[in-house]
Design a protein around this motif. Structure first.
Motif, PDB file in Angstrom:
ATOM      1  N   ALA A 278       1.156  -0.947  -0.201  1.00  0.00           N
ATOM      2  CA  ALA A 278       0.064   0.536   0.229  1.00  0.00           C
ATOM      3  C   ALA A 278       0.887   1.302   0.214  1.00  0.00           C
ATOM      4  CB  ALA A 278      -1.388   0.605   1.171  1.00  0.00           C
ATOM      5  N   THR A 279       1.912   1.392   0.651  1.00  0.00           N
ATOM      6  CA  THR A 279       2.474   2.348   1.280  1.00  0.00           C
ATOM      7  C   THR A 279       3.349   2.367  -0.403  1.00  0.00           C
ATOM      8  OG1 THR A 279       3.312   1.667   3.114  1.00  0.00           O
ATOM      9  CG2 THR A 279       5.260   3.725   1.664  1.00  0.00           C
ATOM     10  N   ALA A 280       3.395   1.302  -0.874  1.00  0.00           N
ATOM     11  CA  ALA A 280       4.833   1.441  -3.081  1.00  0.00           C
ATOM     12  C   ALA A 280       3.261   2.707  -3.939  1.00  0.00           C
ATOM     13  CB  ALA A 280       4.584   0.417  -3.228  1.00  0.00           C
ATOM     14  N   VAL A 281       2.405   2.420  -3.180  1.00  0.00           N
ATOM     15  CA  VAL A 281       1.458   2.893  -4.423  1.00  0.00           C
ATOM     16  C   VAL A 281       1.015   4.618  -4.285  1.00  0.00           C
ATOM     17  CG1 VAL A 281      -1.119   3.039  -5.096  1.00  0.00           C
ATOM     18  CG2 VAL A 281      -0.046   0.779  -4.589  1.00  0.00           C
ATOM     19  N   HIS A 282       0.802   4.734  -2.118  1.00  0.00           N
ATOM     20  CA  HIS A 282       0.688   6.109  -1.784  1.00  0.00           C
ATOM     21  C   HIS A 282       1.519   6.791  -1.162  1.00  0.00           C
ATOM     22  CE1 HIS A 282      -0.601   4.244   2.070  1.00  0.00           C
ATOM     23  NE2 HIS A 282      -1.363   3.371   0.939  1.00  0.00           N
ATOM     24  N   GLY A 283       2.945   6.070  -1.068  1.00  0.00           N
ATOM     25  CA  GLY A 283       3.741   6.994  -0.519  1.00  0.00           C
ATOM     26  C   GLY A 283       3.627   7.309   1.591  1.00  0.00           C
ATOM     27  N   ILE A 284       2.352   7.147   1.926  1.00  0.00           N
ATOM     28  CA  ILE A 284       2.108   7.141   3.205  1.00  0.00           C
ATOM     29  C   ILE A 284       2.501   5.835   3.767  1.00  0.00           C
ATOM     30  CG2 ILE A 284       0.238   7.719   4.802  1.00  0.00           C
ATOM     31  CD1 ILE A 284      -1.125   8.639   2.382  1.00  0.00           C
ATOM     32  N   VAL A 285       3.414   6.248   5.381  1.00  0.00           N
ATOM     33  CA  VAL A 285       3.673   4.966   6.250  1.00  0.00           C
ATOM     34  C   VAL A 285       3.087   5.795   7.541  1.00  0.00           C
ATOM     35  CG1 VAL A 285       6.365   4.754   4.795  1.00  0.00           C
ATOM     36  CG2 VAL A 285       5.567   6.846   7.019  1.00  0.00           C
ATOM     37  N   LEU A 286       3.406   5.042   8.148  1.00  0.00           N
ATOM     38  CA  LEU A 286       2.151   5.293   9.660  1.00  0.00           C
ATOM     39  C   LEU A 286       3.023   5.693  10.475  1.00  0.00           C
ATOM     40  CD1 LEU A 286      -0.188   3.497  11.862  1.00  0.00           C
ATOM     41  CD2 LEU A 286       1.312   2.323  12.910  1.00  0.00           C
ATOM     42  N   GLU A 287       4.428   6.635  10.426  1.00  0.00           N
ATOM     43  CA  GLU A 287       4.702   6.988  10.901  1.00  0.00           C
ATOM     44  C   GLU A 287       4.387   8.930  11.096  1.00  0.00           C
ATOM     45  OE1 GLU A 287       6.269   4.612   9.689  1.00  0.00           O
ATOM     46  OE2 GLU A 287       6.642   4.144  12.098  1.00  0.00           O
ATOM     47  N   ASP A 288       4.128   8.783   9.879  1.00  0.00           N
ATOM     48  CA  ASP A 288       3.223  10.134   9.169  1.00  0.00           C
ATOM     49  C   ASP A 288       1.040  10.089   9.426  1.00  0.00           C
ATOM     50  OD1 ASP A 288       5.444  10.436   7.344  1.00  0.00           O
ATOM     51  OD2 ASP A 288       4.171   9.343   5.659  1.00  0.00           O
ATOM     52  N   LEU A 289       0.907   9.314   9.873  1.00  0.00           N
ATOM     53  CA  LEU A 289      -0.090   9.633  10.582  1.00  0.00           C
ATOM     54  C   LEU A 289      -0.791   9.191  12.068  1.00  0.00           C
ATOM     55  CD1 LEU A 289      -1.280   7.271   8.166  1.00  0.00           C
ATOM     56  CD2 LEU A 289      -1.361   9.206   7.360  1.00  0.00           C
ATOM     57  N   ARG A 290       0.422   9.236  12.503  1.00  0.00           N
ATOM     58  CA  ARG A 290       0.277   8.726  14.172  1.00  0.00           C
ATOM     59  C   ARG A 290       0.063  10.323  14.887  1.00  0.00           C
ATOM     60  NH1 ARG A 290       2.522   4.423  15.224  1.00  0.00           N
ATOM     61  NH2 ARG A 290       4.388   3.335  14.404  1.00  0.00           N
ATOM     62  N   GLU A 291       0.060  11.411  14.408  1.00  0.00           N
ATOM     63  CA  GLU A 291      -0.485  12.593  15.270  1.00  0.00           C
ATOM     64  C   GLU A 291      -1.758  12.614  14.692  1.00  0.00           C
ATOM     65  OE1 GLU A 291       0.743  13.627  17.716  1.00  0.00           O
ATOM     66  OE2 GLU A 291       2.033  11.867  17.789  1.00  0.00           O
ATOM     67  N   CYS A 292      -2.179  12.486  13.152  1.00  0.00           N
ATOM     68  CA  CYS A 292      -3.759  12.298  12.824  1.00  0.00           C
ATOM     69  C   CYS A 292      -4.952  11.863  13.587  1.00  0.00           C
ATOM     70  CB  CYS A 292      -3.790  11.928  11.903  1.00  0.00           C
ATOM     71  SG  CYS A 292      -2.117  12.732  10.661  1.00  0.00           S
ATOM     72  N   PRO A 293      -6.193  12.147  13.090  1.00  0.00           N
ATOM     73  CA  PRO A 293      -7.153  11.620  13.981  1.00  0.00           C
ATOM     74  C   PRO A 293      -7.397  10.630  13.535  1.00  0.00           C
ATOM     75  CG  PRO A 293      -8.227  13.828  12.293  1.00  0.00           C
ATOM     76  CD  PRO A 293      -6.466  13.459  12.486  1.00  0.00           C
ATOM     77  N   THR A 294      -8.953   9.769  13.962  1.00  0.00           N
ATOM     78  CA  THR A 294      -8.943   8.748  13.518  1.00  0.00           C
ATOM     79  C   THR A 294      -9.800   8.630  13.222  1.00  0.00           C
ATOM     80  OG1 THR A 294     -10.296   8.466  15.460  1.00  0.00           O
ATOM     81  CG2 THR A 294      -7.659   7.442  16.191  1.00  0.00           C
ATOM     82  N   TRP A 295     -10.836   7.831  12.676  1.00  0.00           N
ATOM     83  CA  TRP A 295     -11.624   7.799  11.831  1.00  0.00           C
ATOM     84  C   TRP A 295     -12.725   7.989  12.191  1.00  0.00           C
ATOM     85  CZ3 TRP A 295     -13.340   8.272   6.698  1.00  0.00           C
ATOM     86  CH2 TRP A 295     -14.737   8.236   6.829  1.00  0.00           C
ATOM     87  N   GLU A 296     -12.965   8.094  13.875  1.00  0.00           N
ATOM     88  CA  GLU A 296     -14.496   8.164  13.909  1.00  0.00           C
ATOM     89  C   GLU A 296     -14.114   9.332  14.754  1.00  0.00           C
ATOM     90  OE1 GLU A 296     -13.283   3.681  15.007  1.00  0.00           O
ATOM     91  OE2 GLU A 296     -12.425   5.631  15.328  1.00  0.00           O
ATOM     92  N   LYS A 297     -13.448  10.386  14.005  1.00  0.00           N
ATOM     93  CA  LYS A 297     -13.351  11.778  14.598  1.00  0.00           C
ATOM     94  C   LYS A 297     -13.986  12.567  13.336  1.00  0.00           C
ATOM     95  CE  LYS A 297     -10.975  12.588  18.735  1.00  0.00           C
ATOM     96  NZ  LYS A 297     -11.797  11.941  19.914  1.00  0.00           N
ATOM     97  N   VAL A 298     -13.140  11.746  11.943  1.00  0.00           N
ATOM     98  CA  VAL A 298     -13.113  11.790  10.426  1.00  0.00           C
ATOM     99  C   VAL A 298     -14.589  11.822  10.171  1.00  0.00           C
ATOM    100  CG1 VAL A 298     -11.862  12.328   8.334  1.00  0.00           C
ATOM    101  CG2 VAL A 298     -10.879  12.528  10.405  1.00  0.00           C
ATOM    102  N   ALA A 299     -14.569  10.757   9.824  1.00  0.00           N
ATOM    103  CA  ALA A 299     -15.940  10.257   9.866  1.00  0.00           C
ATOM    104  C   ALA A 299     -17.612  10.792   9.741  1.00  0.00           C
ATOM    105  CB  ALA A 299     -16.459   9.157  10.289  1.00  0.00           C
ATOM    106  N   PRO A 300     -17.481  11.901  11.061  1.00  0.00           N
ATOM    107  CA  PRO A 300     -18.953  12.895  10.860  1.00  0.00           C
ATOM    108  C   PRO A 300     -18.853  13.969   9.573  1.00  0.00           C
ATOM    109  CG  PRO A 300     -18.523  12.230  13.011  1.00  0.00           C
ATOM    110  CD  PRO A 300     -17.089  11.663  12.055  1.00  0.00           C
ATOM    111  N   ILE A 301     -17.571  14.195   9.275  1.00  0.00           N
ATOM    112  CA  ILE A 301     -17.358  15.699   8.005  1.00  0.00           C
ATOM    113  C   ILE A 301     -17.332  14.982   7.312  1.00  0.00           C
ATOM    114  CG2 ILE A 301     -15.527  16.983   7.418  1.00  0.00           C
ATOM    115  CD1 ILE A 301     -14.006  16.298  10.117  1.00  0.00           C
ATOM    116  N   VAL A 302     -17.333  14.018   7.031  1.00  0.00           N
ATOM    117  CA  VAL A 302     -17.463  13.176   5.459  1.00  0.00           C
ATOM    118  C   VAL A 302     -19.147  12.340   5.439  1.00  0.00           C
ATOM    119  CG1 VAL A 302     -16.933  10.690   4.542  1.00  0.00           C
ATOM    120  CG2 VAL A 302     -14.779  11.830   5.635  1.00  0.00           C
TER     121      VAL A 302
END
Length: 181
Positions: free
Chosen positions: A55-79
Protein backbone atom coordinates in the motif's frame (compact mmCIF):
# COMPACT_ATOMS: atom_id res chain seq x y z
CA UNK A 1 -27.85 24.99 -5.39
CA UNK A 2 -27.09 21.50 -6.73
CA UNK A 3 -23.93 20.25 -5.06
CA UNK A 4 -21.63 17.48 -6.21
CA UNK A 5 -18.73 16.01 -4.25
CA UNK A 6 -15.58 14.81 -5.97
CA UNK A 7 -13.67 12.46 -3.72
CA UNK A 8 -10.77 10.10 -3.30
CA UNK A 9 -9.40 7.97 -0.50
CA UNK A 10 -6.07 6.35 0.16
CA UNK A 11 -6.18 3.17 2.21
CA UNK A 12 -4.15 0.48 3.93
CA UNK A 13 -5.37 -2.03 1.33
CA UNK A 14 -8.30 -3.08 -0.81
CA UNK A 15 -10.84 -4.59 1.59
CA UNK A 16 -12.42 -2.72 4.49
CA UNK A 17 -14.39 -5.85 5.44
CA UNK A 18 -11.03 -7.53 6.17
CA UNK A 19 -9.69 -4.69 8.28
CA UNK A 20 -8.22 -2.29 5.75
CA UNK A 21 -8.81 1.35 6.67
CA UNK A 22 -8.91 4.79 5.10
CA UNK A 23 -5.75 6.77 5.80
CA UNK A 24 -6.43 9.85 3.68
CA UNK A 25 -9.64 11.41 2.41
CA UNK A 26 -10.04 14.36 0.07
CA UNK A 27 -13.31 15.93 -1.07
CA UNK A 28 -14.08 18.92 -3.21
CA UNK A 29 -17.63 20.18 -2.96
CA UNK A 30 -18.82 22.01 -6.08
CA UNK A 31 -21.94 23.92 -7.09
CA UNK A 32 -22.86 22.07 -10.27
CA UNK A 33 -24.69 25.02 -11.82
CA UNK A 34 -22.01 27.68 -11.32
CA UNK A 35 -19.01 25.31 -11.33
CA UNK A 36 -17.78 27.10 -8.26
CA UNK A 37 -15.82 25.14 -5.70
CA UNK A 38 -17.65 25.58 -2.41
CA UNK A 39 -15.32 23.73 -0.04
CA UNK A 40 -12.38 21.34 0.21
CA UNK A 41 -11.89 18.70 2.85
CA UNK A 42 -8.53 17.00 3.15
CA UNK A 43 -7.54 14.87 6.11
CA UNK A 44 -5.04 12.17 6.86
CA UNK A 45 -6.27 9.56 9.32
CA UNK A 46 -4.53 7.33 11.84
CA UNK A 47 -5.73 3.81 10.98
CA UNK A 48 -4.60 2.36 14.31
CA UNK A 49 -3.05 -0.52 12.36
CA UNK A 50 -0.03 -1.16 10.20
CA UNK A 51 0.22 -0.10 6.58
CA UNK A 52 1.48 -2.91 4.37
CA UNK A 53 4.50 -2.10 2.19
CA UNK A 54 2.43 -2.78 -0.97
CA UNK A 55 0.00 0.00 0.00
CA UNK A 56 2.83 2.40 0.87
CA UNK A 57 4.36 1.67 -2.54
CA UNK A 58 1.21 3.10 -4.14
CA UNK A 59 0.59 6.24 -2.06
CA UNK A 60 3.86 6.76 -0.20
CA UNK A 61 2.18 7.04 3.22
CA UNK A 62 3.71 5.26 6.21
CA UNK A 63 2.23 4.87 9.68
CA UNK A 64 4.74 7.32 11.17
CA UNK A 65 3.16 10.03 8.96
CA UNK A 66 -0.20 9.41 10.64
CA UNK A 67 0.56 8.94 14.34
CA UNK A 68 -0.66 12.45 15.29
CA UNK A 69 -3.65 12.41 12.93
CA UNK A 70 -7.24 11.92 14.09
CA UNK A 71 -8.88 8.51 13.88
CA UNK A 72 -11.70 7.66 11.48
CA UNK A 73 -14.24 8.05 14.28
CA UNK A 74 -13.38 11.76 14.44
CA UNK A 75 -13.23 12.31 10.66
CA UNK A 76 -16.21 10.19 9.59
CA UNK A 77 -18.94 12.65 10.70
CA UNK A 78 -17.35 15.32 8.47
CA UNK A 79 -17.29 12.87 5.56
CA UNK A 80 -20.91 11.83 6.12
CA UNK A 81 -22.05 15.46 6.32
CA UNK A 82 -20.24 16.41 3.11
CA UNK A 83 -21.75 13.48 1.23
CA UNK A 84 -25.17 14.25 2.68
CA UNK A 85 -25.09 17.71 1.12
CA UNK A 86 -24.47 16.40 -2.38
CA UNK A 87 -26.68 15.11 -5.16
CA UNK A 88 -23.83 13.13 -6.76
CA UNK A 89 -20.56 11.61 -5.54
CA UNK A 90 -17.87 11.64 -8.26
CA UNK A 91 -14.77 9.45 -8.05
CA UNK A 92 -12.26 8.17 -10.55
CA UNK A 93 -12.87 4.61 -9.35
CA UNK A 94 -16.27 4.89 -7.70
CA UNK A 95 -16.50 1.09 -7.36
CA UNK A 96 -13.59 1.30 -4.91
CA UNK A 97 -14.00 4.67 -3.21
CA UNK A 98 -17.79 4.60 -2.78
CA UNK A 99 -18.16 1.20 -1.11
CA UNK A 100 -15.00 1.71 0.94
CA UNK A 101 -16.32 4.99 2.36
CA UNK A 102 -19.78 3.48 2.87
CA UNK A 103 -18.48 0.44 4.73
CA UNK A 104 -16.26 2.59 6.90
CA UNK A 105 -19.17 4.89 7.80
CA UNK A 106 -21.41 1.92 8.59
CA UNK A 107 -18.65 0.25 10.63
CA UNK A 108 -18.86 3.03 13.20
CA UNK A 109 -22.64 3.33 13.07
CA UNK A 110 -23.06 6.36 10.80
CA UNK A 111 -25.73 6.46 8.14
CA UNK A 112 -24.45 6.17 4.61
CA UNK A 113 -25.98 8.98 2.52
CA UNK A 114 -28.10 7.73 -0.36
CA UNK A 115 -26.83 9.72 -3.34
CA UNK A 116 -26.09 9.02 -6.98
CA UNK A 117 -22.53 8.30 -8.01
CA UNK A 118 -20.54 8.88 -11.17
CA UNK A 119 -17.27 7.23 -12.14
CA UNK A 120 -14.91 9.18 -14.39
CA UNK A 121 -12.92 5.98 -14.97
CA UNK A 122 -15.75 3.67 -16.02
CA UNK A 123 -17.40 6.43 -18.04
CA UNK A 124 -14.04 7.42 -19.55
CA UNK A 125 -13.49 4.44 -21.86
CA UNK A 126 -13.65 6.86 -24.79
CA UNK A 127 -10.28 8.24 -23.60
CA UNK A 128 -8.24 5.15 -24.53
CA UNK A 129 -7.68 3.71 -28.01
CA UNK A 130 -8.72 0.21 -26.91
CA UNK A 131 -11.75 1.30 -24.87
CA UNK A 132 -10.30 0.12 -21.57
CA UNK A 133 -11.00 2.07 -18.41
CA UNK A 134 -8.34 4.79 -18.25
CA UNK A 135 -6.16 5.41 -15.26
CA UNK A 136 -6.22 9.03 -14.12
CA UNK A 137 -3.06 9.90 -16.05
CA UNK A 138 -4.55 8.57 -19.28
CA UNK A 139 -7.77 10.49 -18.71
CA UNK A 140 -5.84 13.69 -18.04
CA UNK A 141 -3.80 13.16 -21.21
CA UNK A 142 -6.96 12.65 -23.30
CA UNK A 143 -8.48 15.87 -21.94
CA UNK A 144 -5.28 17.93 -21.91
CA UNK A 145 -5.28 18.29 -18.14
CA UNK A 146 -1.77 18.64 -16.64
CA UNK A 147 -0.81 15.51 -14.70
CA UNK A 148 2.35 14.85 -12.73
CA UNK A 149 2.83 11.12 -11.98
CA UNK A 150 5.13 11.99 -9.07
CA UNK A 151 2.13 13.63 -7.32
CA UNK A 152 -0.33 10.84 -8.13
CA UNK A 153 -2.09 9.02 -5.29
CA UNK A 154 -2.09 12.03 -3.02
CA UNK A 155 -5.84 12.17 -2.50
CA UNK A 156 -6.37 15.91 -3.08
CA UNK A 157 -4.09 15.96 -6.12
CA UNK A 158 -6.10 13.13 -7.65
CA UNK A 159 -9.42 14.83 -6.86
CA UNK A 160 -8.22 18.08 -8.37
CA UNK A 161 -7.13 16.38 -11.61
CA UNK A 162 -10.31 14.32 -11.74
CA UNK A 163 -12.57 17.36 -11.31
CA UNK A 164 -10.72 19.23 -14.06
CA UNK A 165 -11.32 16.20 -16.28
CA UNK A 166 -14.97 16.02 -15.24
CA UNK A 167 -15.70 19.59 -16.26
CA UNK A 168 -13.84 19.25 -19.56
CA UNK A 169 -15.57 15.93 -20.23
CA UNK A 170 -18.98 17.51 -19.60
CA UNK A 171 -18.14 20.43 -21.93
CA UNK A 172 -17.08 18.03 -24.68
CA UNK A 173 -20.19 15.87 -24.26
CA UNK A 174 -18.30 12.81 -22.96
CA UNK A 175 -19.84 12.92 -19.48
CA UNK A 176 -23.40 13.46 -18.33
CA UNK A 177 -23.98 13.39 -14.60
CA UNK A 178 -27.27 12.12 -13.16
CA UNK A 179 -27.80 15.63 -11.77
CA UNK A 180 -27.90 17.14 -15.26
CA UNK A 181 -31.25 15.57 -16.18
Amino acid sequence: MRLIVGGDVETTGFDSEKGDRIIEVAFQIWDFDTRRKVKEIEQRINPLRTIPPAATAVHGIVLEDLRECPTWEKVAPIVAKALGLAKVFVAHNVMFDGPFIGLELARIGLEVPNIDSFCTMENGRWATPTGKSPNLGELCWALNVPYDPSKAHAAMYDVDCMMQCLWKGIDLGYYKLPIAA
